[in-house]
Design an enzyme around this catalytic site. Structure first.
Site, mmCIF file in Angstrom:
data_model
loop_
_atom_site.group_PDB
_atom_site.id
_atom_site.type_symbol
_atom_site.label_atom_id
_atom_site.label_comp_id
_atom_site.label_asym_id
_atom_site.label_seq_id
_atom_site.Cartn_x
_atom_site.Cartn_y
_atom_site.Cartn_z
ATOM 1 C CB CYS A 109 -9.970 -0.545 -0.806
ATOM 2 S SG CYS A 109 -8.396 -1.419 -0.834
ATOM 3 C CG HIS A 167 -6.174 4.313 2.991
ATOM 4 N ND1 HIS A 167 -5.679 3.061 2.702
ATOM 5 C CD2 HIS A 167 -5.199 4.950 3.712
ATOM 6 C CE1 HIS A 167 -4.465 2.937 3.219
ATOM 7 N NE2 HIS A 167 -4.142 4.076 3.826
#
Length: 436
Positions: free
Chosen positions: A298, A248
């Protein structure tokens, strides 16, 4: 070797690597005294024909003033006439010879000034009347034969750029950090499908002759620890270093490389700190060598819905129904940049990040999509492009192909993704390939 000959070899390095058969030329260069047997043995020890050709050209540049003409002779003797002509022309442009035309005397007929009649048809047999004004006399000029087209030099070819040395075996270390299962306190979902990405990249970089190490489910401090260990490693026998992070991600304050990646415990490590571990100051054995970072995470929480284009401009591809994001909101800069006093990257100033390339799966600030069944869009296309193009294309060219492929995919038929890179490489980079 004279500098002009060395520059010609560098300018046409790509052509030589693609077309040259070193086996044919080595014996000729040995018999002409250009290469020694030890040099021939080193060239032949390379795994592929392309690697052998690169080593041959590299060694040739170190030889004396007679090496270049001897190389041209060797090319002709072994049937590489096109390569010989390309190198001999200097810039690869064949120019037709300039022909000088000398004026020939033309008789000046006496014109009857009283004759005013004009014939209905021209008298072909009669001589051409030449006025007696000096400016109309034939002039000395040069011209190119009309049957040949003069090709004018165009902008410099990119094969004039030097290439990184990438022939060590193994070529370098590749560290893959694959964070899948996140602790409950992190408030981050598990990253289903990330193992697919990891397996693909592990196999791909092994095929590119890298020594691959995979670390799974690392906390933020452990990510720093692994990077510090990698920086302390002796890379003097390697030509390159690769770091791949699957996790992440989020935004973070920075002055060089944007973004940060999360440990499974929640806290994020900024990309600029990760790259600092391997810069020229902190890892001397990688000075002047390419350091490559591939980040599947991301860059923030914003979703890109794209913009409308003509149907002819793209071939839209619809993502899977199980597409997920690898993002949470922006992290605190004080938390993500804090380091202990004995951390390797705790420095008042850092040198320019030369020889570093960071490839991001998405534009800073935006989400990155991952299919829980097939893996992420970015890794899927990166693996495919490396498989199909590593034998012919340099890294930057291949990353543009990845950008184009990912940009045409849509998540849930709506959301888009645009990969990109921060490139501080100084030379072209060609991976080793198992194909000849």
């Amino acid at each position: 070797m004279e500098q002009k000959h060395r520059q010609i070899l560098q300018r046409h390095r790509l052509n030589l690597v693609k077309a040259l058969n070193p086996e044919d030329v080595c014996d000729k260069l040995l018999s002409k005294g250009v290469f020694t047997q030890d040099m021939i043995d080193e060239i032949q020890s390379k795994a592929t024909r392309r690697d052998q050709a690169r080593q041959l050209v590299k060694d040739l540049e170190t030889r004396g003033s007679l090496a270049f003409p001897a190389f041209l002779d060797s090319l002709r003797e072994t049937g590489h006439n096109d390569l010989a002509e390309l190198l001999q022309s200097g810039d690869g442009v064949h120019r037709p010879p300039v022909i000088s035309v000398q004026p020939s005397p033309i008789p000046l007929p006496v014109q009857n000034l009283n004759h005013t009649e004009k014939p209905d048809k021209p008298d072909i047999a009669s001589p051409r009347l030449v006025p007696l004004r000096p400016e109309s006399l034939p002039v000395h000029k040069t011209y190119s034969p009309p049957s040949e087209t003069v090709v004018r030099p165009t902008r410099p070819r990119r094969d004039s750029i030097q290439c990184y040395k990438m022939d060590a075996s193994p070529c370098g270390v590749c560290l893959i950090i694959n964070n899948i299962n996140f602790e409950k306190a992190s408030e981050l979902n598990d990253r289903k499908g990330s193992n697919i990405d990891c397996d693909k990249l592990e196999k791909r970089f092994k095929a590119l002759n890298f020594e691959v190490t995979v670390k799974r489910n690392l906390k933020s401090k452990r990510i720093r620890h692994e990077m510090a260990s990698l920086a302390k490693k002796d890379h003097s026998t390697y030509d390159c270093c690769v770091v791949i992070i699957l996790s992440h991600g989020t935004e973070a304050s920075h002055n060089r490389f944007p973004g940060a990646v999360h440990g499974v415990d929640g806290p994020a490590v900024p990309i600029q700190i990760i790259t600092n571990y391997l810069n020229g100051q902190n890892c001397p054995s990688l000075q002047g060598k390419p350091k490559l970072f591939f980040i599947q995470a991301c860059g923030g929480g914003e979703k890109d819905i794209g913009f409308e284009v003509s149907p002819d401009d793209v071939q839209p591809s619809i993502g899977g129904i199980d597409d997920e994001m690898d993002a949470i909101p922006m992290s605190s800069s004080s938390d993500s940049l804090s380091t202990a006093s004995d951390e390797l990257d705790a420095r008042a100033s850092l040198p320019t990040p030369s020889d570093i390339l960071v490839s991001y799966s998405t534009f800073p600030g935006y989400v990155s999509w991952r299919d829980t069944e097939a893996g992420s869009w970015y890794v899927e296309n990166l693996d495919r492009v490396l498989e199909e193009n590593a034998i012919t294309d340099d890294l930057v060219t291949m990353l543009m192909l990845v950008n184009d492929a990912v940009s045409q995919i849509s998540a849930k038929g709506l959301y888009k993704q645009m990969p990109g890179s921060f490139n501080f490489l100084r030379k072209l980079l060609y991976f080793q390939s198992s194909q000849s």
